[in-house]
Design a protein around this motif. Structure first.
Motif, mmCIF file in Angstrom:
data_model
loop_
_atom_site.group_PDB
_atom_site.id
_atom_site.type_symbol
_atom_site.label_atom_id
_atom_site.label_comp_id
_atom_site.label_asym_id
_atom_site.label_seq_id
_atom_site.Cartn_x
_atom_site.Cartn_y
_atom_site.Cartn_z
ATOM 1 N N GLN A 52 0.839 -1.198 0.000
ATOM 2 C CA GLN A 52 0.000 0.000 0.000
ATOM 3 C C GLN A 52 0.870 1.243 0.000
ATOM 4 O O GLN A 52 2.043 1.186 0.340
ATOM 5 C CB GLN A 52 -0.922 0.011 1.209
ATOM 6 C CG GLN A 52 -0.197 0.087 2.527
ATOM 7 C CD GLN A 52 -1.169 0.046 3.691
ATOM 8 O OE1 GLN A 52 -2.376 0.045 3.518
ATOM 9 N NE2 GLN A 52 -0.634 0.006 4.892
ATOM 10 N N GLY A 53 0.270 2.333 -0.386
ATOM 11 C CA GLY A 53 0.987 3.600 -0.408
ATOM 12 C C GLY A 53 0.027 4.720 -0.716
ATOM 13 O O GLY A 53 -1.194 4.537 -0.701
ATOM 14 N N TYR A 54 0.576 5.883 -1.019
ATOM 15 C CA TYR A 54 -0.260 7.007 -1.407
ATOM 16 C C TYR A 54 0.550 8.019 -2.192
ATOM 17 O O TYR A 54 1.766 8.094 -2.081
ATOM 18 C CB TYR A 54 -0.947 7.658 -0.206
ATOM 19 C CG TYR A 54 -0.038 7.972 0.957
ATOM 20 C CD1 TYR A 54 0.675 9.159 1.012
ATOM 21 C CD2 TYR A 54 0.105 7.079 2.001
ATOM 22 C CE1 TYR A 54 1.500 9.452 2.073
ATOM 23 C CE2 TYR A 54 0.929 7.369 3.078
ATOM 24 C CZ TYR A 54 1.624 8.561 3.101
ATOM 25 O OH TYR A 54 2.446 8.838 4.158
ATOM 26 N N PHE A 55 -0.188 8.764 -3.007
ATOM 27 C CA PHE A 55 0.378 9.881 -3.732
ATOM 28 C C PHE A 55 -0.064 11.154 -3.020
ATOM 29 O O PHE A 55 -1.223 11.286 -2.648
ATOM 30 C CB PHE A 55 -0.125 9.914 -5.183
ATOM 31 C CG PHE A 55 0.326 8.737 -6.003
ATOM 32 C CD1 PHE A 55 1.646 8.616 -6.412
ATOM 33 C CD2 PHE A 55 -0.577 7.763 -6.379
ATOM 34 C CE1 PHE A 55 2.056 7.536 -7.183
ATOM 35 C CE2 PHE A 55 -0.181 6.682 -7.158
ATOM 36 C CZ PHE A 55 1.144 6.566 -7.550
ATOM 37 N N ASP A 56 0.860 12.080 -2.809
ATOM 38 C CA ASP A 56 0.565 13.361 -2.169
ATOM 39 C C ASP A 56 0.745 14.487 -3.162
ATOM 40 O O ASP A 56 1.595 14.422 -4.059
ATOM 41 C CB ASP A 56 1.526 13.611 -1.001
ATOM 42 C CG ASP A 56 1.183 12.828 0.250
ATOM 43 O OD1 ASP A 56 0.055 12.319 0.350
ATOM 44 O OD2 ASP A 56 2.050 12.733 1.134
ATOM 45 N N HIS A 57 -0.034 15.536 -2.947
ATOM 46 C CA HIS A 57 0.074 16.740 -3.758
ATOM 47 C C HIS A 57 -0.188 17.935 -2.848
ATOM 48 O O HIS A 57 -1.171 17.944 -2.103
ATOM 49 C CB HIS A 57 -0.947 16.698 -4.892
ATOM 50 C CG HIS A 57 -1.007 17.928 -5.732
ATOM 51 N ND1 HIS A 57 0.074 18.402 -6.432
ATOM 52 C CD2 HIS A 57 -2.021 18.777 -5.987
ATOM 53 C CE1 HIS A 57 -0.295 19.501 -7.096
ATOM 54 N NE2 HIS A 57 -1.546 19.746 -6.830
ATOM 55 N N ILE A 58 0.696 18.915 -2.861
ATOM 56 C CA ILE A 58 0.528 20.109 -2.036
ATOM 57 C C ILE A 58 -0.496 21.026 -2.685
ATOM 58 O O ILE A 58 -0.351 21.420 -3.839
ATOM 59 C CB ILE A 58 1.868 20.844 -1.855
ATOM 60 C CG1 ILE A 58 2.849 19.974 -1.080
ATOM 61 C CG2 ILE A 58 1.655 22.190 -1.164
ATOM 62 C CD1 ILE A 58 4.252 20.552 -0.976
ATOM 63 N N LEU A 59 -1.531 21.369 -1.900
ATOM 64 C CA LEU A 59 -2.532 22.324 -2.361
ATOM 65 C C LEU A 59 -2.165 23.737 -1.940
ATOM 66 O O LEU A 59 -2.457 24.694 -2.657
ATOM 67 C CB LEU A 59 -3.915 21.967 -1.802
ATOM 68 C CG LEU A 59 -4.504 20.633 -2.254
ATOM 69 C CD1 LEU A 59 -5.810 20.367 -1.518
ATOM 70 C CD2 LEU A 59 -4.724 20.628 -3.760
ATOM 71 N N CYS A 60 -1.545 23.872 -0.764
ATOM 72 C CA CYS A 60 -1.181 25.203 -0.252
ATOM 73 C C CYS A 60 -0.075 25.053 0.779
ATOM 74 O O CYS A 60 -0.109 24.134 1.606
ATOM 75 C CB CYS A 60 -2.406 25.855 0.390
ATOM 76 S SG CYS A 60 -2.085 27.492 1.101
ATOM 77 N N LYS A 61 0.884 25.972 0.718
ATOM 78 C CA LYS A 61 1.963 25.970 1.698
ATOM 79 C C LYS A 61 2.204 27.408 2.125
ATOM 80 O O LYS A 61 2.558 28.242 1.293
ATOM 81 C CB LYS A 61 3.226 25.354 1.096
ATOM 82 C CG LYS A 61 4.335 25.164 2.085
ATOM 83 C CD LYS A 61 5.458 24.354 1.461
ATOM 84 C CE LYS A 61 6.443 23.971 2.542
ATOM 85 N NZ LYS A 61 7.378 22.967 2.078
ATOM 86 N N GLU A 62 1.985 27.678 3.403
ATOM 87 C CA GLU A 62 2.197 29.019 3.953
ATOM 88 C C GLU A 62 2.904 28.876 5.288
ATOM 89 O O GLU A 62 2.373 28.251 6.205
ATOM 90 C CB GLU A 62 0.869 29.747 4.141
ATOM 91 C CG GLU A 62 0.165 30.091 2.850
ATOM 92 C CD GLU A 62 -1.156 30.815 3.072
ATOM 93 O OE1 GLU A 62 -1.508 31.088 4.233
ATOM 94 O OE2 GLU A 62 -1.821 31.096 2.068
ATOM 95 N N GLY A 63 4.101 29.453 5.394
ATOM 96 C CA GLY A 63 4.861 29.342 6.635
ATOM 97 C C GLY A 63 5.107 27.886 6.960
ATOM 98 O O GLY A 63 5.594 27.126 6.150
ATOM 99 N N GLY A 64 4.724 27.477 8.161
ATOM 100 C CA GLY A 64 4.911 26.103 8.590
ATOM 101 C C GLY A 64 3.703 25.219 8.371
ATOM 102 O O GLY A 64 3.668 24.093 8.831
#
Length: 144
Positions: free
Chosen positions: A37-49
């Motif tokens: 098993q696993g997963y794919f990740d995608h960043i939708l928003c990154k602000e500061g930490g």
């Protein structure tokens, strides 16, 4: 965590072909995967930490995950928020830090509270639709 209701859940495809297709959309393999098993990740928003991700989990139906030809079945996508410490760390691990960020530190909160839920649900649904459009364009999905 916000679970998404999309047409992706239950779809079956070849791991390697999916990985190649969605890499251009900004997805990457999430950590903590194993051969089944696993997963794919995608960043939708990154602000500061704070970082808001869409996570696409899957189960390996045939083969092992390190095999390009492994067959995967998608599970329910969801939105998560990770919160990490940003700033200078003054303890004994300070030499590991670059510009105040320790790449090895765990999130302060790996399931942070998501505000403005409708916005992120919509953003996640759009991201899943783009992923499905990419996979359909190359005829990579099969319904289980």
């Amino acid at each position: 965590m916000l679970k998404l209701q999309t047409g992706l859940e239950g779809q079956i495809a070849s791991f390697g072909l999916v990985r190649d297709c969605i890499h251009g959309l900004g997805y990457h393999m999430g950590g903590n995967w194993d051969y089944h098993q696993g997963y794919f990740d995608h960043i939708l928003c990154k602000e500061g930490g704070e970082t808001i991700y869409i996570r696409i989990p899957f189960t390996v139906m045939d083969g092992e995950l390190d095999n390009y030809e492994a067959v995967i079945r998608f599970r329910t996508p969801y939105i998560i928020k990770h919160v990490v410490h940003v700033g200078l760390d003054r303890d004994e691990t300070s030499m590991l830090n670059v510009a105040g960020f320790n790449q090895f530190q765990p999130p302060i909160d790996k399931d942070g509270k998501i505000t403005n839920k409708d916005r992120w649900m919509h953003a996640g649904e759009v991201a899943v639709q783009e992923l499905m459009d990419c996979l359909h364009a190359q005829d990579l999905l099969k319904i289980s």
